[in-house]
Design a protein around this motif. Structure first.
Motif, PDB file in Angstrom:
ATOM      1  N   PHE A 136       0.916  -1.357   0.112  1.00 42.58           N
ATOM      2  CA  PHE A 136       0.219   0.237  -0.006  1.00 42.58           C
ATOM      3  C   PHE A 136       0.902   1.230  -0.064  1.00 42.58           C
ATOM      4  O   PHE A 136       1.671   1.445   1.249  1.00 42.58           O
ATOM      5  CB  PHE A 136      -1.085   0.021   1.309  1.00 42.58           C
ATOM      6  N   GLY A 137       0.656   1.938  -1.036  1.00 38.89           N
ATOM      7  CA  GLY A 137       1.772   3.181  -1.134  1.00 38.89           C
ATOM      8  C   GLY A 137       1.466   4.418   0.053  1.00 38.89           C
ATOM      9  O   GLY A 137       0.552   4.740   0.138  1.00 38.89           O
ATOM     10  N   VAL A 138       2.721   4.627   0.192  1.00 36.70           N
ATOM     11  CA  VAL A 138       2.632   5.665   1.335  1.00 36.70           C
ATOM     12  C   VAL A 138       3.485   7.004   0.990  1.00 36.70           C
ATOM     13  O   VAL A 138       4.152   6.703  -0.195  1.00 36.70           O
ATOM     14  CB  VAL A 138       2.904   5.135   2.690  1.00 36.70           C
ATOM     15  N   GLY A 139       3.775   8.032   1.933  1.00 38.94           N
ATOM     16  CA  GLY A 139       4.651   9.003   1.598  1.00 38.94           C
ATOM     17  C   GLY A 139       5.959   8.582   1.282  1.00 38.94           C
ATOM     18  O   GLY A 139       6.516   7.440   1.651  1.00 38.94           O
ATOM     19  N   LYS A 140       6.717   9.734   1.172  1.00 34.64           N
ATOM     20  CA  LYS A 140       8.160   9.246   0.949  1.00 34.64           C
ATOM     21  C   LYS A 140       9.086   9.265   2.286  1.00 34.64           C
ATOM     22  O   LYS A 140       8.737  10.054   3.329  1.00 34.64           O
ATOM     23  CB  LYS A 140       8.886  10.613   0.137  1.00 34.64           C
ATOM     24  N   PRO A 141      10.072   8.286   2.395  1.00 35.67           N
ATOM     25  CA  PRO A 141      10.869   8.083   3.361  1.00 35.67           C
ATOM     26  C   PRO A 141      11.586   9.320   3.772  1.00 35.67           C
ATOM     27  O   PRO A 141      12.059   9.989   2.944  1.00 35.67           O
ATOM     28  CB  PRO A 141      11.537   6.980   3.298  1.00 35.67           C
ATOM     29  N   GLN A 142      11.814   9.680   5.083  1.00 36.40           N
ATOM     30  CA  GLN A 142      12.702  10.950   5.301  1.00 36.40           C
ATOM     31  C   GLN A 142      14.036  10.503   5.283  1.00 36.40           C
ATOM     32  O   GLN A 142      14.397   9.060   5.509  1.00 36.40           O
ATOM     33  CB  GLN A 142      12.260  11.513   6.786  1.00 36.40           C
ATOM     34  N   THR A 143      15.095  11.461   5.348  1.00 35.18           N
ATOM     35  CA  THR A 143      16.427  11.056   5.274  1.00 35.18           C
ATOM     36  C   THR A 143      17.019  12.435   5.723  1.00 35.18           C
ATOM     37  O   THR A 143      16.810  13.383   5.702  1.00 35.18           O
ATOM     38  CB  THR A 143      16.972  10.694   3.867  1.00 35.18           C
ATOM     39  N   ILE A 144      18.484  12.291   6.514  1.00 32.54           N
ATOM     40  CA  ILE A 144      19.064  13.526   6.857  1.00 32.54           C
ATOM     41  C   ILE A 144      20.270  13.695   5.871  1.00 32.54           C
ATOM     42  O   ILE A 144      20.935  14.755   6.264  1.00 32.54           O
ATOM     43  CB  ILE A 144      19.561  13.097   8.306  1.00 32.54           C
ATOM     44  N   HIS A 145      20.404  12.789   5.032  1.00 39.58           N
ATOM     45  CA  HIS A 145      21.524  12.971   3.889  1.00 39.58           C
ATOM     46  C   HIS A 145      20.757  13.995   2.884  1.00 39.58           C
ATOM     47  O   HIS A 145      19.713  14.070   2.457  1.00 39.58           O
ATOM     48  CB  HIS A 145      22.128  11.599   3.497  1.00 39.58           C
ATOM     49  N   ASP A 146      21.905  14.410   2.296  1.00 40.29           N
ATOM     50  CA  ASP A 146      21.629  15.318   1.003  1.00 40.29           C
ATOM     51  C   ASP A 146      20.845  14.583  -0.260  1.00 40.29           C
ATOM     52  O   ASP A 146      20.069  15.147  -0.753  1.00 40.29           O
ATOM     53  CB  ASP A 146      22.938  15.904   0.477  1.00 40.29           C
ATOM     54  N   LEU A 147      21.408  13.396  -0.423  1.00 39.26           N
ATOM     55  CA  LEU A 147      20.649  12.502  -1.523  1.00 39.26           C
ATOM     56  C   LEU A 147      20.825  11.069  -1.105  1.00 39.26           C
ATOM     57  O   LEU A 147      21.871  10.694  -0.771  1.00 39.26           O
ATOM     58  CB  LEU A 147      21.711  12.805  -2.814  1.00 39.26           C
TER      59      LEU A 147
END
Length: 462
Positions: free
Chosen positions: A400-411
């Motif tokens: 089930f599609g959800v939002g985008k995972p967070q990241t603390i890196h630039d890319l």
């Protein structure tokens, strides 16, 4: 309406909980205190040193089509939580630093939400899942770090979300929990015993073993990492907006499918070079990053499972590690030459992957810079975890599609190998980069892969 289904079938519940916890020691009848593992110490630092709008969360989000037994589903979740101490863990801060407290098995309420009467039930279900996967959790505040939510979209249509703070679980843990929930569900529905081995080593015991010197880095390992990473400079990619003084976790992503023909050719090229598909993918990423930054010396992070101890292969917990791969673009090498350099770097790093990255940072004595992450600012990952494919006793299971995972890196460049080729996704800090810039970068990445196949011996110029 949000409720917890009444677990009125006490005999069935008792059998499942007994089966889940029968191999646990009597000590688990009370709360137990453990040190943080070396992996958790690094995650604690990242979560407390950088401000963010959401916590790093590992989650399952599955859609079930068919006659779901809601009570059995709740019992299955309870049983998995009883089986793995990591899913019953909270944290406390002492004068000597944070400690983890593992509660005795007592079940985890699965919140039941019926949105079937809403005008747009799928939209509402997406919101309810995103609420869990995008939550900002307080590690030391005593609030829940593990949540389970079952959403009814229609009579035979449900979405289940299981969300765990990353300090308690990794991607492999999610796959383990997924399979075990399915098995406990089957057992509850059929009234039979779950077909699972004895519970594996608990994460608290692993942290205690590690604190006692188990699996620790050797002097040779530490010397290698000090020499390998000493003097590396941060990556200075051109940004669309000035870098803020404090890093955020604002994230968006761009996606790009890489067709089956290209993927097959990349795999064939990798084999011919005695390399892996990941080695080819990270080499192309290094070419793009080097060209954009103008640097010939920088690091890229590469996640690894970190389950080098056989006793924890089926445990839920934070075992994954990140290897810092130093890229050497000096002398304008060809793609083939750069691949050879990174191949050697990756093999050496894998031989020393038992050293947690946080311990390496400590050895390097790097100062804290709140505007960027230490050592590497980009990550490249090839995912091998399979999606929902477990037997939920006759139910159709889909992600089930959800939002985008967070990241603390630039890319962060993620790639998934599937039946139709590779699915590439580039997550980026929206406080630094504009969508158009990232769209151009991921197109450039595909072009670099195609050029590498066409002319692997052509010298790279920046």
């Amino acid at each position: 309406m949000a409720t917890r289904p009444d677990h009125h079938e006490s005999a069935r519940e008792g059998a499942l909980v007994h089966s889940a916890s029968e191999s646990h020691s009597a000590a688990e009848t009370t709360e137990r205190e453990f040190p943080l593992s070396l992996h958790q110490r690094r995650m604690w630092y990242l979560c407390t040193a950088y401000e963010g709008t959401a916590s790093p969360i590992v989650y399952l989000a599955n859609r079930f089509t068919g006659p779901l037994d809601v009570v059995a589903m709740g019992l299955a979740v309870d049983a998995v939580v009883a089986r793995h101490g990591a899913l019953r863990t909270r944290f406390t801060v002492t004068p000597d630093g944070p400690r983890q407290l593992v509660a005795a098995p007592a079940g985890l309420p699965t919140e039941f939400v019926d949105v079937s009467a809403d005008d747009a039930p799928l939209t509402r279900a997406n919101e309810l899942v995103a609420e869990l996967t995008g939550a900002l959790l307080d590690l030391a505040g005593g609030g829940p770090l593990v949540r389970s939510r079952l959403i009814r979209i229609g009579a035979d249509d449900h979405v289940w979300c299981f969300a765990v703070h990353h300090i308690l679980a990794d991607g492999a843990s999610a796959a383990i929990a997924d399979g075990e929930v399915a098995e406990f569900y089957r057992a509850a529905v059929t009234g039979t015993a779950p077909r699972l081995p004895a519970a594996p080593m608990g994460y608290g015991e692993f942290a205690l073993w590690q604190a006692g010197g188990g699996g620790g880095a050797t002097d040779d390992d530490l010397r290698y990492w000090r020499k390998q990473l000493g003097g590396v400079l941060p990556l200075e990619l051109p940004t669309d907006t000035p870098r803020p003084a404090v890093k955020s976790t604002r994230t968006d992503q761009v996606d790009r499918p890489l067709d089956l023909e290209l993927t097959t050719e990349l795999e064939r090229f990798a084999r011919a070079e005695r390399s892996t598909l990941f080695m080819v993918l990270v080499t192309a990423f290094a070419v793009v990053i080097g060209a954009r930054s103008g640097q010939d010396d920088f690091c890229i992070g590469a996640p690894v499972a970190g389950r080098t101890l056989i006793e924890v292969e089926e445990s839920v917990g934070l075992f994954n590690n990140t290897l810092a791969l130093r890229v050497d673009l000096s002398g304008e090498p060809s793609f083939r030459v750069l691949l050879g350099r990174l191949r050697a770097t990756i093999i050496d790093a894998l031989g020393r992957q038992n050293v947690p990255f946080g311990q390496i940072v400590t050895e390097l004595g790097l100062p804290h810079d709140p505007s960027r992450t230490q050592v590497f600012q980009t990550i490249c990952s090839l995912h091998t975890e399979s999606g929902p494919g477990t037997d939920m006793h006759g139910l159709r299971v889909e992600p089930f599609g959800v939002g985008k995972p967070q990241t603390i890196h630039d890319l962060v460049l993620d790639a998934w190998r599937g039946p139709t080729g590779l699915a590439a996704s580039l997550r980026y800090d929206t406080g630094l980069f504009a969508p158009a810039t990232m769209e151009a970068l991921i197109r450039e990445y595909e072009s670099t892969l195609r050029a590498a196949l066409a002319e692997p011996d052509r010298r790279l110029t920046r």
